[in-house]
Motif scaffolding. Structure first.
Motif, PDB file in Angstrom:
ATOM      1  N   GLY A  68      -0.814 -32.977   2.625  1.00  0.00           N
ATOM      2  CA  GLY A  68      -0.209 -33.739   1.022  1.00  0.00           C
ATOM      3  C   GLY A  68      -0.830 -35.176   0.594  1.00  0.00           C
ATOM      4  O   GLY A  68      -0.270 -35.611   0.111  1.00  0.00           O
ATOM      5  N   THR A  92      -3.589 -23.665   2.008  1.00  0.00           N
ATOM      6  CA  THR A  92      -2.667 -23.800   2.299  1.00  0.00           C
ATOM      7  C   THR A  92      -1.569 -22.684   3.143  1.00  0.00           C
ATOM      8  O   THR A  92      -2.734 -21.975   3.605  1.00  0.00           O
ATOM      9  CB  THR A  92      -1.599 -23.362   0.688  1.00  0.00           C
ATOM     10  OG1 THR A  92      -1.375 -22.329   0.176  1.00  0.00           O
ATOM     11  CG2 THR A  92      -2.098 -24.815   0.254  1.00  0.00           C
ATOM     12  N   ASP A  96       7.645 -25.001   3.424  1.00  0.00           N
ATOM     13  CA  ASP A  96       8.539 -25.490   2.150  1.00  0.00           C
ATOM     14  C   ASP A  96       7.740 -25.417   1.076  1.00  0.00           C
ATOM     15  O   ASP A  96       7.145 -25.891   1.071  1.00  0.00           O
ATOM     16  CB  ASP A  96       9.488 -26.148   2.419  1.00  0.00           C
ATOM     17  CG  ASP A  96       9.375 -27.039   2.333  1.00  0.00           C
ATOM     18  OD1 ASP A  96       8.897 -28.492   1.355  1.00  0.00           O
ATOM     19  OD2 ASP A  96       9.190 -28.143   3.172  1.00  0.00           O
ATOM     20  N   LYS A  97       8.886 -25.585   0.112  1.00  0.00           N
ATOM     21  CA  LYS A  97       8.218 -24.748  -0.976  1.00  0.00           C
ATOM     22  C   LYS A  97       7.695 -26.922  -2.019  1.00  0.00           C
ATOM     23  O   LYS A  97       6.303 -25.968  -2.709  1.00  0.00           O
ATOM     24  CB  LYS A  97       8.804 -24.218  -3.188  1.00  0.00           C
ATOM     25  CG  LYS A  97       8.641 -24.490  -3.939  1.00  0.00           C
ATOM     26  CD  LYS A  97       9.316 -23.996  -4.240  1.00  0.00           C
ATOM     27  CE  LYS A  97       9.270 -23.618  -6.261  1.00  0.00           C
ATOM     28  NZ  LYS A  97      10.388 -23.039  -6.728  1.00  0.00           N
ATOM     29  N   GLU A  98       8.375 -27.327  -1.185  1.00  0.00           N
ATOM     30  CA  GLU A  98       7.844 -28.717  -2.112  1.00  0.00           C
ATOM     31  C   GLU A  98       7.073 -29.532  -1.039  1.00  0.00           C
ATOM     32  O   GLU A  98       5.755 -29.648  -1.505  1.00  0.00           O
ATOM     33  CB  GLU A  98       9.484 -29.373  -1.443  1.00  0.00           C
ATOM     34  CG  GLU A  98      10.406 -29.244  -2.526  1.00  0.00           C
ATOM     35  CD  GLU A  98      10.947 -28.072  -2.243  1.00  0.00           C
ATOM     36  OE1 GLU A  98      11.095 -27.582  -0.969  1.00  0.00           O
ATOM     37  OE2 GLU A  98      12.015 -28.239  -3.397  1.00  0.00           O
ATOM     38  N   CYS A  99       6.379 -28.802   0.097  1.00  0.00           N
ATOM     39  CA  CYS A  99       5.011 -29.225   0.257  1.00  0.00           C
ATOM     40  C   CYS A  99       3.742 -28.281   0.166  1.00  0.00           C
ATOM     41  O   CYS A  99       3.006 -28.626  -0.171  1.00  0.00           O
ATOM     42  CB  CYS A  99       5.443 -28.512   2.030  1.00  0.00           C
ATOM     43  SG  CYS A  99       6.427 -29.700   2.844  1.00  0.00           S
ATOM     44  N   HIS A 101       4.348 -26.965  -3.272  1.00  0.00           N
ATOM     45  CA  HIS A 101       3.353 -27.856  -3.825  1.00  0.00           C
ATOM     46  C   HIS A 101       2.865 -28.999  -4.602  1.00  0.00           C
ATOM     47  O   HIS A 101       2.292 -29.720  -5.440  1.00  0.00           O
ATOM     48  CB  HIS A 101       5.059 -27.745  -5.187  1.00  0.00           C
ATOM     49  CG  HIS A 101       5.420 -26.200  -6.056  1.00  0.00           C
ATOM     50  ND1 HIS A 101       6.228 -26.213  -6.432  1.00  0.00           N
ATOM     51  CD2 HIS A 101       4.273 -24.857  -5.536  1.00  0.00           C
ATOM     52  CE1 HIS A 101       6.284 -24.583  -6.857  1.00  0.00           C
ATOM     53  NE2 HIS A 101       5.834 -23.827  -6.442  1.00  0.00           N
ATOM     54  N   LYS A 102       3.472 -29.705  -3.510  1.00  0.00           N
ATOM     55  CA  LYS A 102       2.611 -31.383  -3.511  1.00  0.00           C
ATOM     56  C   LYS A 102       0.996 -31.039  -2.963  1.00  0.00           C
ATOM     57  O   LYS A 102       0.130 -31.982  -3.138  1.00  0.00           O
ATOM     58  CB  LYS A 102       3.322 -31.989  -2.315  1.00  0.00           C
ATOM     59  CG  LYS A 102       2.627 -33.415  -2.010  1.00  0.00           C
ATOM     60  CD  LYS A 102       3.462 -34.599  -0.578  1.00  0.00           C
ATOM     61  CE  LYS A 102       3.211 -35.066  -0.531  1.00  0.00           C
ATOM     62  NZ  LYS A 102       3.764 -36.437   0.432  1.00  0.00           N
ATOM     63  N   GLU A 105      -0.408 -30.189  -6.175  1.00  0.00           N
ATOM     64  CA  GLU A 105      -0.939 -31.807  -6.896  1.00  0.00           C
ATOM     65  C   GLU A 105      -2.141 -32.157  -6.039  1.00  0.00           C
ATOM     66  O   GLU A 105      -2.731 -32.686  -7.141  1.00  0.00           O
ATOM     67  CB  GLU A 105       0.292 -32.403  -7.062  1.00  0.00           C
ATOM     68  CG  GLU A 105       1.774 -31.490  -7.492  1.00  0.00           C
ATOM     69  CD  GLU A 105       1.667 -31.593  -9.236  1.00  0.00           C
ATOM     70  OE1 GLU A 105       0.830 -31.879  -8.909  1.00  0.00           O
ATOM     71  OE2 GLU A 105       2.310 -30.604  -9.546  1.00  0.00           O
TER      72      GLU A 105
END
Length: 378
Positions: A68, A92, A96-99, A101-102, A105
């Motif tokens: 990330g 990827t 987890d969703k946050e990782c 999505h990071k 980005e």
């Protein structure tokens, strides 16, 4: 303008000798004589090849897409040019969703501000929409049902989603993706039946991720995903390290799929281009020894393969000519993600993504969109 002389120019259907490749940011011409006032590059009888394209790579040189960070992406990009790769899809994993999505980005930033190494073409999202039964080295803690909501804000950068169609109830996710996006659906980490896999393909799934690995096998009573892959018109990724698949299988797949539908990938993890030792993939410890990357239980965890080596392995193990083997890692992946109008071959007007290889596919020069980014011949 620049010209490459004294090289064997790789074309889709032949090799040109005694010709000159003229380029700037784009391929300008292939002609008999170099125009005046051009910078001259002497290929020294090496292959002048289209830059290779890796549509499935997690990491290299100690860095991973899921780190990330822009620094990690830059390290991967700069590592790949040493092997003649000029563009790729950072891949990827199930986290987890946050990782996830990071990571998206960061990849978006790398796409909009390309300044070094191989070009980032977009995202290959492998997981978390997979079947736990064939999870491979993916972490079961993060496996979830397919969700359009999960990816809806990133449809502009996601090029491929690798998923298990049998966990897509009523094929609703499959239908949403094909109706609302240009994303390629690739079948992977799946326990799908032959019939279910064929149904997903009929609805638009057009690729198979790392054929044979982490999927229901070919059986004479249930042909499984492998049978569906071999008996339909989908593109099939292969990890040609001679570990994920026996080298004698290469010709079998070639005989059944034809050379236009095979795509060589690395599926490399962060230990690519590194020494043997202990590494990490998707939050799990990976042990790398003798060109093999495995979890503690022996499960293969990606690879440490390079794409130029994959091309050579396939060439050496089949009846393909060298220019045909190179196509499996250049024009074929370009076609599979619909960028063949820009990349994948040395056609006039396409991006000047060029690599110089010797007879064993060792890379000596890499040019990305006309810019020299790696040179071992000086």
């Amino acid at each position: 303008m620049k010209v490459i002389v004294n090289g064997k120019i790789i074309q889709k259907d032949c090799i040109l000798e005694n010709k000159v490749l003229v380029f700037d940011k784009k391929i300008i011409d292939i002609c008999d004589k170099a125009p005046k006032n051009c910078e001259v590059i002497d290929a020294k009888e090496m292959y002048v090849s289209p830059g290779l394209i890796d549509i499935h790579i997690h990491g290299s040189k100690g860095s991973d897409t899921m780190d990330g960070s822009l620094e990690a992406i830059n390290i991967i990009s700069n590592s790949m040019i040493e092997n003649g790769v000029t563009s790729y899809l950072p891949t990827t994993m199930a986290m987890d969703k946050e990782c996830v999505h990071k990571a998206f980005e960061i990849i978006k930033k790398a796409m909009s501000n390309h300044s070094q190494g191989a070009t980032v073409l977009g995202v290959h999202m492998e997981g978390p929409f997979i079947n736990e039964y064939y999870k491979g080295a993916q972490n079961s803690e993060f496996i979830i049902k397919p969700s359009f909501e999960f990816i809806k804000d990133y449809t502009d950068i996601i090029k491929i989603i690798s998923y298990a169609p049998e966990v897509d109830k009523g094929f609703e996710f499959t239908k949403d993706i094909k109706k609302n996006t240009d994303i390629i659906l690739s079948i992977c980490h799946t326990n799908s039946t032959y019939e279910n896999a064929k149904a997903a393909i009929e609805l638009g799934a057009s690729n198979i991720t790392h054929l044979f690995n982490a999927m229901s096998p070919l059986n004479h009573r249930d042909p499984g995903v492998v049978g569906a892959a071999l008996m339909t018109d989908v593109y099939c990724e292969m990890i040609a390290d001679k570990i994920h698949t026996n080298k004698d299988i290469f010709q079998f797949v070639l005989n059944n799929k034809g050379k236009e539908k095979i795509i060589l990938v690395t599926d490399s993890m962060r230990a690519g281009c590194m020494e043997d030792g202990e590494y990490e993939l998707g939050g799990q410890v990976v042990y790398v020894k003798e060109n093999s990357a495995r979890l503690k239980n022996g499960t293969l965890a990606g690879s440490v393969l390079t794409l130029n080596k994959a091309v050579y392995n396939f060439f050496e193990s089949t009846n393909l000519k060298i220019h045909e083997a190179i196509a499996l890692a250049s024009i074929n992946p370009a076609k599979s993600i619909n960028i063949e109008n820009k990349k994948g071959s040395l056609d006039i007007g396409k991006d000047a993504d060029i690599s110089l290889f010797d007879k064993k596919m060792n890379c000596y020069l890499t040019i990305v969109e006309g810019k020299e980014v790696f040179n071992k011949i000086i």
